[in-house]
Design a protein around this motif. Structure first.
Motif, PDB file in Angstrom:
ATOM      1  N   ILE A 140    -105.189   4.973  41.222  1.00  0.00           N
ATOM      2  CA  ILE A 140    -105.847   4.654  42.491  1.00  0.00           C
ATOM      3  C   ILE A 140    -107.168   5.410  42.591  1.00  0.00           C
ATOM      4  CG2 ILE A 140    -105.676   4.783  45.011  1.00  0.00           C
ATOM      5  CD1 ILE A 140    -102.578   4.551  44.634  1.00  0.00           C
TER       6      ILE A 140
ATOM      7  N   GLU B  72    -110.872   3.929  43.164  1.00  0.00           N
ATOM      8  CA  GLU B  72    -111.739   4.388  44.257  1.00  0.00           C
ATOM      9  C   GLU B  72    -113.103   4.838  43.737  1.00  0.00           C
ATOM     10  OE1 GLU B  72    -109.655   7.420  46.490  1.00  0.00           O
ATOM     11  OE2 GLU B  72    -109.189   5.953  48.048  1.00  0.00           O
TER      12      GLU B  72
ATOM     13  N   ASP C 295    -111.890  -3.242  50.063  1.00  0.00           N
ATOM     14  CA  ASP C 295    -110.562  -2.859  50.554  1.00  0.00           C
ATOM     15  C   ASP C 295    -109.477  -3.746  49.937  1.00  0.00           C
ATOM     16  OD1 ASP C 295    -111.637  -0.848  52.123  1.00  0.00           O
ATOM     17  OD2 ASP C 295    -111.559  -2.010  53.993  1.00  0.00           O
ATOM     18  N   LEU C 296    -109.774  -5.029  49.805  1.00  0.00           N
ATOM     19  CA  LEU C 296    -108.827  -5.958  49.196  1.00  0.00           C
ATOM     20  C   LEU C 296    -108.597  -5.601  47.728  1.00  0.00           C
ATOM     21  CD1 LEU C 296    -107.032  -8.451  49.310  1.00  0.00           C
ATOM     22  CD2 LEU C 296    -109.070  -9.837  48.800  1.00  0.00           C
TER      23      LEU C 296
ATOM     24  N   LYS D 291    -108.884  -2.642  46.391  1.00  0.00           N
ATOM     25  CA  LYS D 291    -108.072  -1.421  46.371  1.00  0.00           C
ATOM     26  C   LYS D 291    -106.607  -1.747  46.638  1.00  0.00           C
ATOM     27  CE  LYS D 291    -107.488   3.143  48.423  1.00  0.00           C
ATOM     28  NZ  LYS D 291    -107.912   4.071  49.468  1.00  0.00           N
ATOM     29  N   GLU D 292    -106.344  -2.628  47.578  1.00  0.00           N
ATOM     30  CA  GLU D 292    -104.970  -3.022  47.883  1.00  0.00           C
ATOM     31  C   GLU D 292    -104.320  -3.689  46.673  1.00  0.00           C
ATOM     32  OE1 GLU D 292    -102.572  -6.044  50.859  1.00  0.00           O
ATOM     33  OE2 GLU D 292    -104.535  -5.326  51.474  1.00  0.00           O
TER      34      GLU D 292
ATOM     35  N   ILE E   6    -103.474  -0.961  44.087  1.00  0.00           N
ATOM     36  CA  ILE E   6    -102.289  -0.191  44.488  1.00  0.00           C
ATOM     37  C   ILE E   6    -101.025  -1.008  44.279  1.00  0.00           C
ATOM     38  CG2 ILE E   6    -101.087   0.862  46.451  1.00  0.00           C
ATOM     39  CD1 ILE E   6    -103.892   1.750  47.447  1.00  0.00           C
ATOM     40  N   LYS E   7    -101.041  -2.269  44.696  1.00  0.00           N
ATOM     41  CA  LYS E   7     -99.861  -3.116  44.520  1.00  0.00           C
ATOM     42  C   LYS E   7     -99.552  -3.322  43.040  1.00  0.00           C
ATOM     43  CE  LYS E   7    -100.154  -5.621  48.896  1.00  0.00           C
ATOM     44  NZ  LYS E   7     -98.924  -5.142  49.494  1.00  0.00           N
TER      45      LYS E   7
ATOM     46  N   TYR F 257    -102.163   9.240  48.573  1.00  0.00           N
ATOM     47  CA  TYR F 257    -102.479   7.944  49.176  1.00  0.00           C
ATOM     48  C   TYR F 257    -101.353   7.435  50.057  1.00  0.00           C
ATOM     49  CZ  TYR F 257    -106.195   8.190  45.783  1.00  0.00           C
ATOM     50  OH  TYR F 257    -107.284   8.614  45.053  1.00  0.00           O
TER      51      TYR F 257
ATOM     52  N   LYS G 203     -97.740   3.578  52.222  1.00  0.00           N
ATOM     53  CA  LYS G 203     -98.034   2.287  52.844  1.00  0.00           C
ATOM     54  C   LYS G 203     -99.370   1.692  52.444  1.00  0.00           C
ATOM     55  CE  LYS G 203     -94.429   2.346  55.727  1.00  0.00           C
ATOM     56  NZ  LYS G 203     -93.323   1.477  55.643  1.00  0.00           N
ATOM     57  N   GLU G 204    -100.053   2.283  51.489  1.00  0.00           N
ATOM     58  CA  GLU G 204    -101.392   1.792  51.130  1.00  0.00           C
ATOM     59  C   GLU G 204    -101.327   0.359  50.650  1.00  0.00           C
ATOM     60  OE1 GLU G 204    -104.517   3.095  51.207  1.00  0.00           O
ATOM     61  OE2 GLU G 204    -103.933   4.988  52.049  1.00  0.00           O
TER      62      GLU G 204
END
Length: 123
Positions: A23, A27, A55-56, A58-59, A62-63, A119, A122-123
């Motif tokens: 992550i 970033e 932001d999308l 990054k999401e 993370i997923k 992080y 819930k990120e």
């Protein structure tokens, strides 16, 4: 207590050295802060995205990382249930045998991500 402690030692290591590093790398790219010359082209292209798009991304990262960790741990669990030819020991304890489902240890309000990731869960 010692059993859970060994499991958490592994979880903290996994979260800090795999999840958080991945992550963090994303970033750095998204914020144009990577120092690596090999990332210059990628950072230039990312610079064209707005904050919502970043932001999308990054999401998604993370997923993807969380999904890969889950699948890796699930595979360890399956091996332990059948072939048992790959084992991970912490403080002399087989960490898969310490859990009733090691692939789920990261994902709860008290899971490894919540306890050890900068992080959060819930990120």
């Amino acid at each position: 207590m010692e059993l859970k402690q060994s499991l958490d030692v592994f979880g903290e290591f996994l979260v800090k050295n795999l999840r958080d590093k991945g992550i963090g790398n994303a970033e750095a790219l998204l914020s144009n802060k990577s120092k690596s010359p090999s990332n210059l082209k990628t950072q230039t292209e990312i610079g064209q995205f707005n904050e919502s798009q970043k932001d999308l991304i990054k999401e998604i990262v993370i997923k993807s990382i969380d999904g890969a960790i889950h699948d890796f741990l699930f595979s360890l669990q399956e091996l332990a249930d059948f072939e048992n030819n790959i084992q991970i020991f912490v403080n002399g304890k087989n960490i898969v045998e310490l859990s009733d489902g090691i692939h789920g240890e990261s994902f709860s309000e008290n899971g490894w991500n919540a306890k050890f990731s900068k992080y959060g869960a819930k990120e």
